[in-house]
Motif scaffolding. Structure first.
Motif, PDB file in Angstrom:
ATOM      1  N   VAL A 126     -44.280 -33.766 -12.774  1.00 19.79           N
ATOM      2  CA  VAL A 126     -43.591 -35.058 -12.628  1.00 19.79           C
ATOM      3  C   VAL A 126     -44.280 -36.095 -13.504  1.00 19.79           C
ATOM      4  O   VAL A 126     -43.627 -36.818 -14.260  1.00 19.79           O
ATOM      5  N   LEU A 185     -42.622 -37.905 -16.888  1.00 19.87           N
ATOM      6  CA  LEU A 185     -42.508 -39.354 -17.037  1.00 19.87           C
ATOM      7  C   LEU A 185     -42.997 -39.805 -18.397  1.00 19.87           C
ATOM      8  O   LEU A 185     -42.558 -40.802 -18.934  1.00 19.87           O
ATOM      9  N   HIS A 186     -43.962 -39.069 -18.940  1.00 20.92           N
ATOM     10  CA  HIS A 186     -44.554 -39.499 -20.198  1.00 20.92           C
ATOM     11  C   HIS A 186     -44.124 -38.620 -21.356  1.00 20.92           C
ATOM     12  O   HIS A 186     -44.705 -38.670 -22.422  1.00 20.92           O
ATOM     13  N   SER A 187     -43.098 -37.813 -21.116  1.00 24.37           N
ATOM     14  CA  SER A 187     -42.717 -36.853 -22.141  1.00 24.37           C
ATOM     15  C   SER A 187     -42.078 -37.536 -23.341  1.00 24.37           C
ATOM     16  O   SER A 187     -41.335 -38.489 -23.219  1.00 24.37           O
ATOM     17  N   ASN A 188     -42.388 -37.021 -24.492  1.00 21.84           N
ATOM     18  CA  ASN A 188     -41.837 -37.575 -25.727  1.00 21.84           C
ATOM     19  C   ASN A 188     -40.657 -36.792 -26.254  1.00 21.84           C
ATOM     20  O   ASN A 188     -40.002 -37.212 -27.191  1.00 21.84           O
ATOM     21  N   THR A 189     -40.429 -35.623 -25.717  1.00 20.10           N
ATOM     22  CA  THR A 189     -39.370 -34.793 -26.289  1.00 20.10           C
ATOM     23  C   THR A 189     -38.335 -34.469 -25.225  1.00 20.10           C
ATOM     24  O   THR A 189     -38.623 -34.488 -24.036  1.00 20.10           O
ATOM     25  N   GLU A 233     -46.122 -35.565 -16.111  1.00 15.34           N
ATOM     26  CA  GLU A 233     -45.948 -35.216 -17.516  1.00 15.34           C
ATOM     27  C   GLU A 233     -44.538 -35.554 -17.990  1.00 15.34           C
ATOM     28  O   GLU A 233     -44.343 -36.035 -19.101  1.00 15.34           O
ATOM     29  N   LEU A 251     -36.264 -35.388 -14.344  1.00 10.21           N
ATOM     30  CA  LEU A 251     -37.277 -35.978 -13.466  1.00 10.21           C
ATOM     31  C   LEU A 251     -36.875 -35.846 -11.990  1.00 10.21           C
ATOM     32  O   LEU A 251     -37.705 -35.516 -11.146  1.00 10.21           O
ATOM     33  N   ASP A 252     -35.592 -36.095 -11.704  1.00  7.79           N
ATOM     34  CA  ASP A 252     -35.114 -35.937 -10.322  1.00  7.79           C
ATOM     35  C   ASP A 252     -35.377 -34.519  -9.826  1.00  7.79           C
ATOM     36  O   ASP A 252     -35.805 -34.305  -8.694  1.00  7.79           O
ATOM     37  N   GLN A 295     -39.062 -34.086  -9.113  1.00  5.30           N
ATOM     38  CA  GLN A 295     -39.477 -34.821  -7.912  1.00  5.30           C
ATOM     39  C   GLN A 295     -38.979 -34.115  -6.660  1.00  5.30           C
ATOM     40  O   GLN A 295     -39.649 -34.078  -5.636  1.00  5.30           O
TER      41      GLN A 295
END
Lengths: 629, 304
Positions: free
Chosen positions: B270, B274-278, B272, B193-194, B197
């Motif tokens: 970003v 945050l909400h990623s499941n894998t 996506e 994520l960093d 971003q």
């Protein structure tokens, strides 16, 4: 899986704080913390839950640890295969999660006593410590040890997480008792910022959401506290500007910038600065970055400064506020944490690295060792793995410093072994020793070259090393006689003779042997300064000490001569009857018998005494040395 | 006036840390090199390096260990980077792998071993590099979480996780014997994520494959694999379909899985992420090949 529908259906995510998800905000701050606890107090479960409930764990990872619908959070923080094989945690692991306000870096440290090294490593970069206590066990010896180490490394903000409250009936009395215990101990060692929180990592009480089972607790749950606590650099203690210079950026004639990470304080163009330790003054011209010049910069920023004057400044120097520059010294009192299997050799030269400075340094005999469980001070001759002690540290030249309590960057150092290259210790500076600040070098009118020139020779230190009975003294005597006949001015330092006078206070322990060689080295160096050719015949079994003497002298003046005689030959000769006594156990620490001899790896001259006589060996050595002018 | 330290965001602090690490290496190493894999982490690393040494050029070359099986779009990006003034890019292809025709279809796990691991060792030895920057991050995989920022390697490039140097503060011990080397990871403390971003904040250009578009893919062993060139061997009955996909990591195209996505900008990604499941490495066959501890094992053998 690759064919997941996107975006994911809401509600599948594990959420925290009533469905609030971490937003994609870039303006989050960073908090680094350490978790301290031992094997069975539920640390892994607590961390695993923090990661899972902040959405830092993917579904495939969660699925991998799902046992019949019950998630074993502890397995999220499983370690290396090497660790699983042995069922232990060996090393610090770094883990990450974030909320809408902050990104967090956890240094997850194993808690066993033998891993003081790891805890110190993890604490060195942490702003806050979470100390876990099992509610059923209360404050233990290890709780005190962990807290002490974190405080020692400069952590000021503590969280006492009283875990497994579910097993303690969620009773307030239990929590209050443990909190009181801990505060009493913490206060006694100087920890005053403690937030105590009753939690259950297993059941999730007060981890990310307030616990319904403990309505008597009115404080914040753990995550909310971490999200809002003011810790580390955010405490914002006003400090003077300091930037250790890492690298000089000089792409062409027109630009000369000093690159570094600002350690403390802040800087603006126009600020008056002073370069330590040289004391040269100048003014900041620009703060250069690729994104444009800055109007100011502060601690934590990597920048490039240009100065208004063409001043001498390079890696190892520190650019500092002119009105409040740091001091330099070559003698310190420091706390030393020993981190290597090989114990501290008192007097041996290690490389001390602090900020961007590297310098040979010696540690004196410890004043005391600290028992990390009782905090008692014990007498100590050396420091072994995981030991913590206080000792004087002497550097070969002055270095710029602050006390560790003032500045981690200019007060925290590591020691590196010159031969193994390992990081053997961490050190925290208390203060400089007055002695060093007041003793200055007296400049001499006659230089060493002039003294040698008068003798029509070049100075040398001929260092004969080898086993006892190898023939060092005999050969050295022959060499001196030959040189004397050639009108060379010489002096022979002999091991036995020196021990009758200068070094009669020293024994044969490893530390004493190092000191023995150090003194002889200093004497030999003085004689070389006087222009003499010095012959030194000493067993000198350790490479590190011979290297130490080499470094006391100008390049090329130290000549290492290896008198190569196999142990069985030297022992068969046994001129002084010493091997016999050593084998009989009458002499301890005898080189070759119960103490090691490290042969030179790259000797300047080797003589094999099984192939030549002492006279032939001496002739050969002199031939190698000539012309000596 | 005191500058407010609150003003530093997590991205500012991660950026400063990475720049500090790179400057330490340049100040102390004899022959540093930066591994450039063309992926997003490498690209971020390159962006940080340009900042670290501004206004000067990069004081080290880039090294691409090429498997010849990477996506065409990656080669296009690499050539564009190589054409940037002041950039010195070395491309290394393992000559043994080339002559033996090692490929991901016939050789499976061996393909990565020979092209990447062996190729990397060859290149490091050939050019006598003693410090190599890599884009590895600790959040990627279990064995990475315990790796040092400065990871010491023996003369045979192997890693001993049980005997790592303690790494305190931001003091790095770069002392080593001749032949030994360091792998240096300036992005150790960054998460996926960093990275995204930062890409968004800095407007960093990536290989377009990171953003969703219609691409020809087949589904194989639960992975969406892109048919990127004519060397792709379709199994009987397999027909490539156009699907809206993007890639979270890039490597050899036949062994890199795509995910279905509509994210066409960094900001979309970003959101996506945050909400990623894998997990990110989910799409990488390399991690599954030898079971649980596969990346750790590869790293001991010299993989990055």
């Amino acid at each position: 899986m690759a064919d997941n529908p996107l975006p994911p259906p809401p509600g599948q995510q594990v959420t925290f704080q009533s469905g609030q998800r971490p937003e994609g905000r870039r303006s989050r701050t960073l908090l680094r913390f350490i978790t301290c606890g031992s094997v069975d107090d539920g640390k892994s479960t607590l961390i695993g839950r923090l990661l899972a409930e902040t959405g830092s764990v993917s579904e495939d990872q969660l699925a991998a640890i799902d046992r019949n619908g019950k998630v074993d959070y502890a397995r999220l923080v499983d370690g290396l295969a090497a660790e699983r094989e042995q069922g232990i945690t060996i090393d610090v692991a770094y883990r990450f999660f974030s909320t809408g306000r902050r990104k967090f870096i956890i240094a997850d440290c194993p808690g066993h006593e033998q891993y003081t090294r790891n805890m110190v490593t993890g604490a060195s970069t942490a702003d806050l410590a979470i100390v876990l206590v099992d509610a059923c066990k209360g404050v233990l010896t290890q709780t005190r040890r962990h807290s002490y180490l974190c405080h020692l490394l400069g952590i000021r903000s503590f969280v006492l997480a009283v875990n497994k409250m579910d097993l303690a009936g969620y009773e307030q009395a239990t929590f209050d008792r443990i909190e009181d215990d801990f505060r009493q101990f913490a206060g006694s060692i100087g920890i005053d910022d403690v937030t105590a929180i009753p939690v259950s990592g297993l059941q999730g009480d007060n981890v990310t959401a307030a616990s319904a089972a403990m309505p008597w607790f009115t404080g914040n749950p753990l995550l909310r506290h971490l999200d809002t606590v003011v810790a580390g650099p955010e405490r914002g203690d006003a400090q003077a500007f300091r930037m250790p210079v890492q690298w000089v950026n000089r792409p062409d004639q027109s630009f000369r910038g000093f690159a570094g990470l600002i350690a403390t304080g802040s800087v603006r163009p126009g600020d008056a600065i002073r370069i330590a330790p040289t004391g040269v003054s100048s003014t900041v011209e620009r703060i250069v970055t690729k994104d444009g010049d800055l109007g100011s910069a502060a601690a934590g920023q990597s920048v490039t400064l240009t100065l208004t004057d063409e001043v001498d400044c390079s890696r190892g120097n520190v650019i500092a506020a002119a009105a409040d520059p740091p001091q330099a010294s070559d003698a310190f009192q420091a706390t030393i944490v020993w981190m290597d299997e090989e114990p501290l050799h008192v007097g041996r030269a290690y490389i001390l690295k602090m900020a961007t400075q590297s310098v040979p340094a010696r540690v004196q005999e410890p004043k005391y060792e600290i028992n990390v469980n009782t905090l008692d001070r014990l007498a100590a001759k050396t420091l072994t793995l995981n030991a913590i002690g206080v000792a004087e540290v002497l550097t070969d030249r002055p270095i710029v410093f602050e006390s560790y309590a003032q500045d981690r960057t200019l007060g925290g150092f590591i020691l590196i072994d010159r031969l193994s290259n390992r990081t053997v210790a961490a050190g925290l500076i208390h203060f400089a020793l007055r002695r060093a600040q007041n003793v200055h070098w007296q400049p001499l009118a006659i230089r060493r070259e002039q003294r040698a020139a008068l003798k029509n020779q070049v100075p040398r230190v001929l260092w004969f090393t080898g086993l006892s009975g190898s023939g060092k003294s005999t050969i050295a005597n022959e060499v001196e006689q030959m040189l004397h006949l050639m009108n060379r001015h010489t002096f022979l330092l002999d091991g036995d003779n020196v021990r009758h006078g200068l070094n009669r206070d020293l024994g044969f322990t490893q530390a004493d042997r190092i000191e023995n060689i150090r003194r002889i080295g200093e004497v030999a160096a003085l004689m070389a300064d006087a222009g003499l050719i010095v012959l030194a015949a000493f067993i000198s079994p350790f490479r590190a000490e011979r290297e130490m003497v080499r470094r006391m002298l100008p390049e090329g003046e130290f000549v290492e001569i290896y008198v190569d005689t196999p142990l069985h030959v030297a022992e068969a000769r046994d001129v002084k009857g010493l091997y016999k006594k050593a084998r009989a156990g009458e002499i301890a620490n005898f080189t070759g018998v119960d103490s090691p001899y490290e042969p030179p790896e790259h000797p300047d001259i080797v003589v094999n005494t099984t192939a030549m006589t002492a006279r032939q060996a001496a002739r050969y050595i002199v031939d190698q040395l000539l012309p000596l002018k | 006036m005191q500058v407010d330290v609150h003003a530093l965001t997590h991205l500012d602090r991660l950026e400063s840390e990475a720049i500090h690490i790179m400057r330490e290496v340049v100040a102390e190493a004899g022959r540093p090199v930066m591994l450039y894999s063309i992926g997003k982490d490498s690209t971020v690393m390159l962006h940080l390096a340009a900042k670290a040494f501004y206004p000067g050029p990069l004081p080290f070359p880039l090294l691409h260990v090429d498997t010849t099986w990477e996506f065409r779009a990656m080669y296009a990006m690499r050539d564009k980077v190589a054409a940037t003034p002041g950039t010195d890019l070395i491309v290394w292809q393992n000559p043994d792998a080339l002559s033996q025709g090692i490929n991901p279809f016939d050789h499976g796990a061996l393909h990565t071993d020979i092209w990447k691991t062996e190729g990397l060792k060859q290149a490091l030895n050939r050019y006598r590099f003693d410090a190599a920057f890599g884009g590895g991050r600790r959040d990627e995989e279990k064995s990475r979480s315990k790796e040092r920022i400065f990871s010491f390697r023996t003369a045979t490039h192997s890693w001993d996780p049980k005997d790592q140097r303690p790494e305190l503060w931001n003091l790095y011990n770069m002392a080593k014997a001749p032949g030994e080397s360091m792998r240096v990871f300036p992005l150790s403390n960054w998460t996926e994520l960093d990275i995204w971003q930062y890409i968004e904040r800095e407007g960093i250009e990536l290989v377009p494959l990171y953003y969703a578009a219609e691409r020809p893919v087949v589904e194989r062993d639960g992975m969406l694999v892109m048919v990127d060139d004519e060397r792709f061997r379709l199994l009987s009955g397999e027909v490539p379909h156009l699907r809206h996909v993007r890639f979270r990591t890039l490597g050899c195209y036949p062994s890199t899985g795509a995910v279905e996505s509509r994210a066409v900008t960094a900001a979309d990604v970003v959101r996506e992420t945050l909400h990623s499941n894998t997990s990110e490495r989910h799409g990488r066959a390399i991690d599954r090949e030898a079971g649980y501890a596969s990346l750790e094992k590869k790293k001991r053998e010299g993989y990055f």
